[in-house]
Design an enzyme around this catalytic site. Structure first.
Site, PDB file in Angstrom:
ATOM      1  N   GLY A 194     -58.526  76.998   9.090  1.00 28.02           N
ATOM      2  CA  GLY A 194     -57.398  78.018   9.253  1.00 28.02           C
ATOM      3  C   GLY A 194     -57.916  79.022   8.805  1.00 28.02           C
ATOM      4  O   GLY A 194     -56.745  80.152   8.910  1.00 28.02           O
ATOM      5  N   TYR A 233     -58.993  74.662  21.064  1.00 32.65           N
ATOM      6  CA  TYR A 233     -60.042  74.909  22.188  1.00 32.65           C
ATOM      7  C   TYR A 233     -59.307  75.738  23.588  1.00 32.65           C
ATOM      8  O   TYR A 233     -59.750  76.454  24.128  1.00 32.65           O
ATOM      9  CB  TYR A 233     -60.845  73.823  22.369  1.00 32.65           C
TER      10      TYR A 233
END
Lengths: 164, 164
Positions: B99, B137
């Site tokens: 993160g 992604y």
């Protein structure tokens, strides 16, 4: 290493085969319904396969001395095994030469090469609708890695990612 | 090429990182529920990555100067494009460092490297159940090649194919 079985012969390609390899690539693209995607030229291929730093190797399959197919492969790595593998990028046999064992002989060649080079795996990708190919590969002992999906960034998306 | 963004730094790994890389590989295998499959050793990895003929390259991701992840990649080839691509074999960031943009920075690094090396594609495989990764992604512009399945011959099956 060469492999001969009756009328079949599998040999490593050399630079003078570049035009032949490109013609096989174009036929393969047609079979995969991807002809629009082929922008490779003989010069680009010659550089990639037979230039200063070749990135792949090629086998040519001959039936009764006529070239009828090819296999293009390179080394990948399994980090879990800590060893190289062989990745088969393209495998193609002309329609009129199928069923004579040419594809099978090329896979056997690659399995022997994998052993010779101490590789842990031989891998390749198959289009899901290509059922004859899938059946053929499973008969040769291959397992489908059904739980994996390949992702790709290319073209404009690659430009955009690079400029983030 | 190095890439730095605030507290992040992405650098090419060198031989003295081999132990670190192996520890990351083991953590990645644990996350993928594949720990049983890891037989790589430091010696095998050193030879594969930093030996006479390296088969892959590695990036290390640092957060506040501590190594928190890695990316291992090699060149594949697109015969349709007639150009090399970059194949990302492993991408891993330690849970406590997620993160913060480390994975994103490594993918940006690879996209820039792909452009620098005139590569047409950046590709990698993802486990189908890894939904956070898939979302991540796709947000970066990657497309899923859903119609392809990878096949593998390994272990005893490879021995059998080689001895046909």
């Amino acid at each position: 290493m060469n492999l001969s079985i009756e009328h079949l012969r599998i040999e490593k390609a050399s630079e003078h085969d570049t035009g032949l390899i490109l013609s096989f690539i174009k036929e393969l693209a047609e079979y995969e319904r991807l002809s629009h995607a082929v922008v490779a030229t003989e010069d680009l291929l010659r550089e990639a396969l037979f230039g200063e730093r070749p990135v792949a190797e090629v086998l040519i399959g001959y039936y009764k001395d006529a070239p009828v197919g090819f296999a293009l492969f390179f080394h990948n790595i399994s980090t879990f095994l800590g060893r190289r593998g062989i990745y088969l990028e393209d495998l193609y046999v002309k329609p009129e030469a199928r069923g004579k064992g040419v594809g099978r002989a090329m896979l056997i060649y690659l399995a022997r090469l994998a052993k010779e080079r101490n590789c842990g795996r031989l891998e390749w990708a198959v289009l899901d609708w290509n059922e004859p190919a899938i059946k053929f590969y499973k008969n040769l002992g291959a397992e489908a890695l059904d739980e994996w999906t390949t992702f790709r960034v290319t073209g404009d998306a690659l430009e955009r990612l690079a400029s983030k």
